[in-house]
Design a protein around this motif. Sequence first.
Motif, PDB file in Angstrom:
ATOM      1  N   SER A 139     -25.086   1.215  -3.295  1.00 61.90           N
ATOM      2  CA  SER A 139     -23.674   1.135  -3.661  1.00 61.90           C
ATOM      3  C   SER A 139     -22.827   1.721  -2.541  1.00 61.90           C
ATOM      4  O   SER A 139     -23.157   2.783  -1.984  1.00 61.90           O
ATOM      5  CB  SER A 139     -23.413   1.894  -4.968  1.00 61.90           C
ATOM      6  N   TYR A 140     -21.756   1.016  -2.196  1.00 68.88           N
ATOM      7  CA  TYR A 140     -20.855   1.459  -1.139  1.00 68.88           C
ATOM      8  C   TYR A 140     -19.465   1.711  -1.735  1.00 68.88           C
ATOM      9  O   TYR A 140     -18.748   0.758  -2.040  1.00 68.88           O
ATOM     10  CB  TYR A 140     -20.771   0.423  -0.023  1.00 68.88           C
ATOM     11  N   PRO A 141     -19.101   2.967  -1.923  1.00 71.51           N
ATOM     12  CA  PRO A 141     -17.752   3.254  -2.444  1.00 71.51           C
ATOM     13  C   PRO A 141     -16.698   2.941  -1.387  1.00 71.51           C
ATOM     14  O   PRO A 141     -17.003   2.852  -0.189  1.00 71.51           O
ATOM     15  CB  PRO A 141     -17.808   4.757  -2.730  1.00 71.51           C
ATOM     16  N   PRO A 142     -15.448   2.736  -1.803  1.00 68.25           N
ATOM     17  CA  PRO A 142     -14.373   2.473  -0.835  1.00 68.25           C
ATOM     18  C   PRO A 142     -14.234   3.613   0.168  1.00 68.25           C
ATOM     19  O   PRO A 142     -14.334   4.778  -0.187  1.00 68.25           O
ATOM     20  CB  PRO A 142     -13.123   2.349  -1.718  1.00 68.25           C
ATOM     21  N   ARG A 143     -14.030   3.258   1.429  1.00 67.42           N
ATOM     22  CA  ARG A 143     -13.865   4.261   2.483  1.00 67.42           C
ATOM     23  C   ARG A 143     -12.381   4.546   2.721  1.00 67.42           C
ATOM     24  O   ARG A 143     -11.508   3.878   2.188  1.00 67.42           O
ATOM     25  CB  ARG A 143     -14.504   3.760   3.781  1.00 67.42           C
ATOM     26  N   LYS A 144     -12.148   5.521   3.569  1.00 67.99           N
ATOM     27  CA  LYS A 144     -10.774   5.823   3.956  1.00 67.99           C
ATOM     28  C   LYS A 144     -10.212   4.680   4.794  1.00 67.99           C
ATOM     29  O   LYS A 144     -10.946   3.979   5.489  1.00 67.99           O
ATOM     30  CB  LYS A 144     -10.723   7.137   4.747  1.00 67.99           C
ATOM     31  N   LEU A 145      -8.904   4.518   4.725  1.00 72.86           N
ATOM     32  CA  LEU A 145      -8.259   3.456   5.491  1.00 72.86           C
ATOM     33  C   LEU A 145      -8.278   3.793   6.980  1.00 72.86           C
ATOM     34  O   LEU A 145      -7.993   4.930   7.371  1.00 72.86           O
ATOM     35  CB  LEU A 145      -6.810   3.270   5.020  1.00 72.86           C
ATOM     36  N   THR A 174     -16.011  -1.712  12.252  1.00 74.60           N
ATOM     37  CA  THR A 174     -16.589  -1.429  10.945  1.00 74.60           C
ATOM     38  C   THR A 174     -15.870  -2.230   9.871  1.00 74.60           C
ATOM     39  O   THR A 174     -14.754  -2.720  10.084  1.00 74.60           O
ATOM     40  CB  THR A 174     -16.514   0.065  10.603  1.00 74.60           C
ATOM     41  N   VAL A 175     -16.524  -2.333   8.703  1.00 74.40           N
ATOM     42  CA  VAL A 175     -15.951  -3.040   7.553  1.00 74.40           C
ATOM     43  C   VAL A 175     -15.812  -2.035   6.410  1.00 74.40           C
ATOM     44  O   VAL A 175     -16.782  -1.757   5.711  1.00 74.40           O
ATOM     45  CB  VAL A 175     -16.833  -4.222   7.122  1.00 74.40           C
ATOM     46  N   PRO A 176     -14.625  -1.465   6.204  1.00 75.17           N
ATOM     47  CA  PRO A 176     -14.452  -0.467   5.141  1.00 75.17           C
ATOM     48  C   PRO A 176     -14.604  -1.023   3.732  1.00 75.17           C
ATOM     49  O   PRO A 176     -15.114  -0.335   2.852  1.00 75.17           O
ATOM     50  CB  PRO A 176     -13.027   0.059   5.364  1.00 75.17           C
ATOM     51  N   ASP A 177     -14.162  -2.264   3.492  1.00 73.68           N
ATOM     52  CA  ASP A 177     -14.215  -2.737   2.107  1.00 73.68           C
ATOM     53  C   ASP A 177     -14.106  -4.258   2.037  1.00 73.68           C
ATOM     54  O   ASP A 177     -13.606  -4.910   2.953  1.00 73.68           O
ATOM     55  CB  ASP A 177     -13.088  -2.108   1.289  1.00 73.68           C
ATOM     56  N   ILE A 178     -14.613  -4.789   0.912  1.00 71.79           N
ATOM     57  CA  ILE A 178     -14.477  -6.198   0.550  1.00 71.79           C
ATOM     58  C   ILE A 178     -13.810  -6.240  -0.819  1.00 71.79           C
ATOM     59  O   ILE A 178     -14.259  -5.568  -1.752  1.00 71.79           O
ATOM     60  CB  ILE A 178     -15.841  -6.906   0.488  1.00 71.79           C
ATOM     61  N   LEU A 179     -12.760  -7.043  -0.950  1.00 69.15           N
ATOM     62  CA  LEU A 179     -12.013  -7.104  -2.204  1.00 69.15           C
ATOM     63  C   LEU A 179     -12.216  -8.461  -2.878  1.00 69.15           C
ATOM     64  O   LEU A 179     -12.361  -9.484  -2.198  1.00 69.15           O
ATOM     65  CB  LEU A 179     -10.521  -6.890  -1.934  1.00 69.15           C
ATOM     66  N   HIS A 190      -4.366  -2.425  -5.369  1.00 70.38           N
ATOM     67  CA  HIS A 190      -5.517  -1.779  -4.724  1.00 70.38           C
ATOM     68  C   HIS A 190      -5.078  -0.705  -3.729  1.00 70.38           C
ATOM     69  O   HIS A 190      -5.574   0.421  -3.758  1.00 70.38           O
ATOM     70  CB  HIS A 190      -6.362  -2.836  -4.001  1.00 70.38           C
ATOM     71  N   PHE A 191      -4.139  -1.032  -2.846  1.00 71.99           N
ATOM     72  CA  PHE A 191      -3.740  -0.078  -1.804  1.00 71.99           C
ATOM     73  C   PHE A 191      -2.891   1.062  -2.360  1.00 71.99           C
ATOM     74  O   PHE A 191      -2.800   2.116  -1.726  1.00 71.99           O
ATOM     75  CB  PHE A 191      -2.996  -0.807  -0.686  1.00 71.99           C
ATOM     76  N   LEU A 192      -2.294   0.856  -3.525  1.00 71.99           N
ATOM     77  CA  LEU A 192      -1.550   1.951  -4.147  1.00 71.99           C
ATOM     78  C   LEU A 192      -2.472   3.050  -4.667  1.00 71.99           C
ATOM     79  O   LEU A 192      -2.009   4.153  -4.984  1.00 71.99           O
ATOM     80  CB  LEU A 192      -0.680   1.421  -5.286  1.00 71.99           C
ATOM     81  N   LYS A 193      -3.768   2.766  -4.751  1.00 73.58           N
ATOM     82  CA  LYS A 193      -4.730   3.790  -5.150  1.00 73.58           C
ATOM     83  C   LYS A 193      -4.848   4.877  -4.077  1.00 73.58           C
ATOM     84  O   LYS A 193      -5.265   5.996  -4.367  1.00 73.58           O
ATOM     85  CB  LYS A 193      -6.097   3.167  -5.412  1.00 73.58           C
ATOM     86  N   TYR A 194      -4.503   4.530  -2.849  1.00 70.79           N
ATOM     87  CA  TYR A 194      -4.543   5.492  -1.755  1.00 70.79           C
ATOM     88  C   TYR A 194      -3.231   6.284  -1.718  1.00 70.79           C
ATOM     89  O   TYR A 194      -2.161   5.756  -2.014  1.00 70.79           O
ATOM     90  CB  TYR A 194      -4.743   4.778  -0.411  1.00 70.79           C
ATOM     91  N   ASP A 195      -3.339   7.532  -1.355  1.00 73.72           N
ATOM     92  CA  ASP A 195      -2.145   8.376  -1.255  1.00 73.72           C
ATOM     93  C   ASP A 195      -1.189   7.823  -0.193  1.00 73.72           C
ATOM     94  O   ASP A 195      -1.621   7.215   0.796  1.00 73.72           O
ATOM     95  CB  ASP A 195      -2.530   9.813  -0.898  1.00 73.72           C
ATOM     96  N   LYS A 196       0.082   8.091  -0.379  1.00 78.18           N
ATOM     97  CA  LYS A 196       1.082   7.635   0.593  1.00 78.18           C
ATOM     98  C   LYS A 196       0.829   8.255   1.962  1.00 78.18           C
ATOM     99  O   LYS A 196       1.025   7.605   2.995  1.00 78.18           O
ATOM    100  CB  LYS A 196       2.483   8.004   0.106  1.00 78.18           C
ATOM    101  N   ALA A 197       0.364   9.498   1.967  1.00 80.07           N
ATOM    102  CA  ALA A 197       0.089  10.168   3.245  1.00 80.07           C
ATOM    103  C   ALA A 197      -1.001   9.435   4.020  1.00 80.07           C
ATOM    104  O   ALA A 197      -0.932   9.317   5.253  1.00 80.07           O
ATOM    105  CB  ALA A 197      -0.326  11.614   2.988  1.00 80.07           C
ATOM    106  N   GLU A 198      -2.001   8.938   3.303  1.00 75.71           N
ATOM    107  CA  GLU A 198      -3.082   8.207   3.971  1.00 75.71           C
ATOM    108  C   GLU A 198      -2.601   6.843   4.449  1.00 75.71           C
ATOM    109  O   GLU A 198      -2.958   6.395   5.545  1.00 75.71           O
ATOM    110  CB  GLU A 198      -4.267   8.046   3.022  1.00 75.71           C
ATOM    111  N   ARG A 199      -1.741   6.189   3.654  1.00 74.43           N
ATOM    112  CA  ARG A 199      -1.209   4.885   4.067  1.00 74.43           C
ATOM    113  C   ARG A 199      -0.278   5.017   5.260  1.00 74.43           C
ATOM    114  O   ARG A 199      -0.198   4.120   6.097  1.00 74.43           O
ATOM    115  CB  ARG A 199      -0.494   4.228   2.887  1.00 74.43           C
ATOM    116  N   ASP A 200       0.411   6.132   5.340  1.00 76.73           N
ATOM    117  CA  ASP A 200       1.346   6.337   6.459  1.00 76.73           C
ATOM    118  C   ASP A 200       0.628   6.595   7.775  1.00 76.73           C
ATOM    119  O   ASP A 200       1.245   6.534   8.843  1.00 76.73           O
ATOM    120  CB  ASP A 200       2.284   7.508   6.144  1.00 76.73           C
TER     121      ASP A 200
END
Length: 405
Positions: A139-145, A174-179, A190-200
């Motif tokens: 199992s591969y959990p979602p990685r950081k952006l 690398t391939v962080p995720d497949i949606l 999906h991307f709203l699950k990540y914190d705004k600080a990480e998206r910025d």
Amino acid sequence: MLYKYSTEKLIGLQDFEITDIEKNEKEIHIFGQLRRKMHKCPCCGAETDKIHDYREQIIKDIPLYNKNAFIHLQKRRYRCQCGKRFFEKNTFLPRYHRRTNRLSAYIIDKLAKMVTFTDVSKEVNLSITTVMRTFDLVSYPPRKLPATLSIDEFKGDTNGEKYQCIITDPINKTVPDILPKRYESYLTKHFLKYDKAERDKITTFVSDMWTPYASLASKLFKNAKQVVDKYHWIRQVFWAFDGVRKDVQKQLGKEYRLCFKHSRKLLFKRFDKLNDDQKQQVNAMLYASPTLCTAHFYKEDFLKILDCKDRNSAKSALSEWINSACECGIEQFQKCAQTMINRMTGILNSFSTSVTNGFTEGCNNKIKVLKRIAYGYQNFDRFRNRILHIFSYQFSVNNKQATAL
């Protein structure tokens, strides 16, 4: 005695004493038992080495010398003074299993390459469903952006959806995720699950010319520079030119159609890269149709823009080309110019960075190969984990090669 210990080392099972080996054309049968030692009673905790009885268990192991391997283990049951009977512990066989740990690891390692579940099942002498259940432990959990995010869709035909979405890091390969879906509403959720600080933290967002990707980047990745992949906006001009070529070719008589046969490659190539014979052939085709001649001029004029070295010079040249194309009277080029106006910012940003969707497109090609040899995947989670497993393995191999160099 030396031969005995060498054989045990060759087999690779810890504390396993081999008593006999039998083999035929297809199978190897290894008979043996674990070394006798003190065991703690699971009931009272007292130590004992008193044996109650033996029971034989046949265990499947990794193939040896291209033959199916079976271990005939004489399992001991120990007896404690409190009356408890229990089996001895070993390091290579999980409880209630009939195959070794290393066989499961062997299966998972094999599936990191472009092979099918059927191929692996035949090699290890297990059913296809058993191989699938073994792989489902991965199992591969979602990685950081990543700081540089590239996004694209591919035709996966799984989980009831025609297209799936791939997210890559084109810098680190690398391939962080497949949606499972490519819809803007799903990607936003999906991307709203990540914190705004990480998206910025994302500095570059690379995609093709699909409008939902641009909208997604504008809403969620406000610090990121939007880049439209060069291949995708360049081919808009070639699509427009090819549309004109097809329309003209349909209208010509038989004598000109022979001249136009297999002409696509010649007309697409830069005119100054052609030899004298090819130039004469192209001139003959352009002479047959003023519309095609005009379209060829705009195609050649557009290719000069690709020689620009910076964003400012590209902006000036592209703006002139768009203004001229809008007034050329050729419908295909007018639509092409309007498309470029809509994505002007992303197109110009591609001149100020070397990042493209090339790595992502390469990943899509490998996914198509995986899908083809497997005749498709119905289970998206298994498909996703298989893709990430393959690319994770390739990334580790590339890192080892780079380190060795």
